[in-house]
Scaffold this motif. Structure first.
Motif, PDB file in Angstrom:
ATOM      1  N   LEU A   1       4.522  15.620  -0.733  1.00 11.99           N
ATOM      2  CA  LEU A   1       4.815  14.292  -0.205  1.00 11.99           C
ATOM      3  C   LEU A   1       3.681  13.848   0.718  1.00 11.99           C
ATOM      4  CD1 LEU A   1       8.644  14.602   0.521  1.00 11.99           C
ATOM      5  CD2 LEU A   1       7.468  13.940  -1.593  1.00 11.99           C
ATOM      6  N   GLY A   2       2.445  14.178   0.346  1.00  9.63           N
ATOM      7  CA  GLY A   2       1.291  13.645   1.048  1.00  9.63           C
ATOM      8  C   GLY A   2       1.095  12.198   0.635  1.00  9.63           C
ATOM      9  N   LEU A   3       1.268  11.266   1.561  1.00  9.92           N
ATOM     10  CA  LEU A   3       1.247   9.836   1.258  1.00  9.92           C
ATOM     11  C   LEU A   3       0.097   9.191   2.019  1.00  9.92           C
ATOM     12  CD1 LEU A   3       5.096   9.173   1.579  1.00  9.92           C
ATOM     13  CD2 LEU A   3       3.800   9.667  -0.509  1.00  9.92           C
ATOM     14  N   ALA A   4      -0.973   8.875   1.315  1.00  8.25           N
ATOM     15  CA  ALA A   4      -2.174   8.357   1.964  1.00  8.25           C
ATOM     16  C   ALA A   4      -1.841   7.161   2.855  1.00  8.25           C
ATOM     17  CB  ALA A   4      -3.197   7.955   0.912  1.00  8.25           C
TER      18      ALA A   4
ATOM     19  N   PHE B   1       0.834  -1.208   0.000  1.00 10.03           N
ATOM     20  CA  PHE B   1       0.000   0.000   0.000  1.00 10.03           C
ATOM     21  C   PHE B   1       0.866   1.254   0.000  1.00 10.03           C
ATOM     22  CE2 PHE B   1      -2.487   3.266   2.370  1.00 10.03           C
ATOM     23  CZ  PHE B   1      -3.381   3.546   1.351  1.00 10.03           C
ATOM     24  N   CYS B   2       1.940   1.252   0.778  1.00 12.60           N
ATOM     25  CA  CYS B   2       2.840   2.405   0.783  1.00 12.60           C
ATOM     26  C   CYS B   2       3.448   2.605  -0.597  1.00 12.60           C
ATOM     27  CB  CYS B   2       3.924   2.217   1.845  1.00 12.60           C
ATOM     28  SG  CYS B   2       5.018   3.649   2.039  1.00 12.60           S
ATOM     29  N   GLU B   3       3.894   1.525  -1.227  1.00 14.12           N
ATOM     30  CA  GLU B   3       4.455   1.630  -2.574  1.00 14.12           C
ATOM     31  C   GLU B   3       3.414   2.156  -3.553  1.00 14.12           C
ATOM     32  OE1 GLU B   3       6.520   1.850  -5.891  1.00 14.12           O
ATOM     33  OE2 GLU B   3       7.395   1.539  -3.908  1.00 14.12           O
ATOM     34  N   LEU B   4       2.166   1.727  -3.390  1.00 14.43           N
ATOM     35  CA  LEU B   4       1.092   2.193  -4.260  1.00 14.43           C
ATOM     36  C   LEU B   4       0.955   3.705  -4.202  1.00 14.43           C
ATOM     37  CD1 LEU B   4      -1.587   1.741  -5.934  1.00 14.43           C
ATOM     38  CD2 LEU B   4      -2.737   1.579  -3.716  1.00 14.43           C
ATOM     39  N   VAL B   5       0.878   4.279  -3.002  1.00 16.27           N
ATOM     40  CA  VAL B   5       0.618   5.719  -2.897  1.00 16.27           C
ATOM     41  C   VAL B   5       1.853   6.537  -3.249  1.00 16.27           C
ATOM     42  CG1 VAL B   5      -1.243   5.362  -1.246  1.00 16.27           C
ATOM     43  CG2 VAL B   5       1.053   5.835  -0.393  1.00 16.27           C
TER      44      VAL B   5
ATOM     45  N   SER C   1      -0.623  13.091   5.193  1.00 14.05           N
ATOM     46  CA  SER C   1      -1.340  11.826   5.057  1.00 14.05           C
ATOM     47  C   SER C   1      -2.232  11.856   3.810  1.00 14.05           C
ATOM     48  CB  SER C   1      -2.196  11.624   6.306  1.00 14.05           C
ATOM     49  OG  SER C   1      -3.218  12.628   6.335  1.00 14.05           O
ATOM     50  N   SER C   2      -3.282  11.013   3.809  1.00 11.90           N
ATOM     51  CA  SER C   2      -4.258  11.050   2.716  1.00 11.90           C
ATOM     52  C   SER C   2      -4.919  12.415   2.605  1.00 11.90           C
ATOM     53  CB  SER C   2      -5.333   9.976   2.940  1.00 11.90           C
ATOM     54  OG  SER C   2      -6.003  10.184   4.174  1.00 11.90           O
ATOM     55  N   ILE C   3      -4.959  13.151   3.711  1.00 12.76           N
ATOM     56  CA  ILE C   3      -5.616  14.455   3.708  1.00 12.76           C
ATOM     57  C   ILE C   3      -4.698  15.516   3.112  1.00 12.76           C
ATOM     58  CG2 ILE C   3      -6.737  16.167   5.242  1.00 12.76           C
ATOM     59  CD1 ILE C   3      -7.448  13.712   7.029  1.00 12.76           C
ATOM     60  N   SER C   4      -3.477  15.139   2.748  1.00  9.11           N
ATOM     61  CA  SER C   4      -2.603  15.973   1.921  1.00  9.11           C
ATOM     62  C   SER C   4      -2.445  15.380   0.523  1.00  9.11           C
ATOM     63  CB  SER C   4      -1.230  16.121   2.576  1.00  9.11           C
ATOM     64  OG  SER C   4      -1.321  16.803   3.809  1.00  9.11           O
TER      65      SER C   4
END
Length: 385
Positions: free
Chosen positions: A208-211, A45-49, A178-181
């Motif tokens: 660098l907002g990373l959901a 999931f981290c790689e995805l975002v 986060s996702s909110i960025s």
């Protein structure tokens, strides 16, 4: 003039906002963390975002009146089991929005909820995104990539000469959150709140907002440390609570360590720490949170037990108190360190624009960007010039 190929590498096109261009079987995939972080990425999931290009844009100058961009997109399955819309490609000409094309279908990726198995990918086909007719004459072009789908860039064609863009001499703002960025729920890439704020303040943003992955990771801190930056903001806390990944004992030193690392590369750069926006379900309760689907509608809920707060579990109220105190103590010797309560960007009066109980909708994100610009870049603000 027939469209001619324009090289994506070693030519006139700059890809701004990406820190890595991964070569794939079909093209180039922009990533928002540098290549050296790949072995340290903790989950699919981290790689995805990381590979979702929020804030990434292709920049060049041209006399062309028509542009064609061949891409292979990868959309993800939403919690409801349907592919997410994937946002849009957005054209900006001489600083003004000039066209939007919905993200075409391509691959569809389904993550294993447990994180144990690798993602399941249903292959799709490349597609062509077209913009035109464009106004005649030489103009500065930005093609903003969708914030909520991965994109592999295959080829760019133009029916006129293409040149390197003008140098961007504006202040460089690096934002992490986060996702909110990340802002997957925004209508388009220009609607993410960091981009709304950057365009209002006329600065060059790297988002660098990373959901789901603003977890105080050391590789993210080192990335920010090593980036050129005139302004830095860190929006921290919500993922730690929603993932129930830390207790108070670990959170406090992790915040200090993250700030220490960033300051190694930017000892005097204005640095703004932003606490979470309003999220009623975990204001006074700990995580973990989970998506709950009813009649096709997703709302997040918490499974947190309030009794665990006495054991060091974290709620947003605790997070805000800790961040406020840490910034206050450090600012005695670091006058360029600042704090902002995230509820000033999105608070109680905005609750109607929190449809899933966690993420703002498109209108909420735009309002956040406008409020951030009005606060941070105003005279006397932490990012005032």
């Amino acid at each position: 003039m027939a469209p001619a190929d324009v090289p994506l590498l070693d030519g006139p096109v700059e890809i701004r906002g990406a820190l890595d261009l991964e070569r794939t079987a079909v093209g180039l995939r922009p990533r928002r963390l540098p290549a050296w972080t790949r072995p340290q990425i903790p989950s699919p999931f981290c790689e995805l975002v990381v590979a979702m290009p929020s804030g990434v844009r292709m920049v060049f100058a041209t006399e062309a009146t028509g542009l064609e961009l061949d891409v292979l997109t990868t959309k993800t399955l939403a919690f409801t089991g349907e592919p997410n819309p994937g946002g849009a490609f957005e054209l900006v000409v001489d600083g003004l929005p000039a066209g939007r094309v919905a993200t075409p279908d391509g691959n569809v990726l389904a993550l294993d909820p447990s994180g144990v198995k690798p993602p399941d990918v249903t292959p799709g086909d490349p597609a062509t995104v077209r913009f035109g007719p464009l106004p005649p004459g030489r103009k500065q072009i930005e093609i903003w990539l969708p914030q909520s789908a991965q994109v592999e860039l295959i080829a760019l064609r133009a029916d006129g000469p293409v040149h390197a863009p003008e140098a961007d001499l504006r202040p460089r703002w690096v934002h992490h959150g986060s996702s909110i960025s990340h802002c997957m729920e925004a209508d388009d890439p220009l609607g993410t709140w960091p981009v709304v704020a950057a365009r209002a303040a006329d600065v060059n943003v790297t988002n660098l907002g990373l959901a789901g992955n603003a977890m105080l990771d050391p590789f993210t801190a080192r990335t920010i440390r090593d980036l050129p930056a005139d302004l830095i903001s860190l929006k921290l806390g919500i993922n730690v609570v929603n993932g129930d990944t830390m207790r108070l004992r670990a959170f406090e030193p992790a915040v200090h360590g993250f700030l220490d690392t960033v300051r190694e590369g930017h000892p005097d750069t204005p640095l703004l720490v932003i606490s979470p926006i309003l999220c009623p379900m975990v204001e006074d309760l700990p995580g973990p949170t989970f998506p709950d689907i009813e009649d096709g509608t997703v709302r997040f809920r918490t499974a947190g037990d309030p009794a665990r707060l006495a054991e060091g579990a974290l709620s947003l109220s605790v997070i805000r108190e800790v961040l406020h105190r840490i910034v206050g103590e450090r600012s005695a010797t670091d006058p360029n360190l600042h704090y902002l309560d995230g509820r000033a960007l999105f608070g109680e009066a905005d609750a109607a624009d929190l449809p899933d109980a966690l993420h703002p909708n498109a209108a909420g994100y735009r309002r956040m960007g406008e409020r951030f610009a009005a606060y941070a870049f105003a005279e006397g603000g932490p990012f005032a010039r």
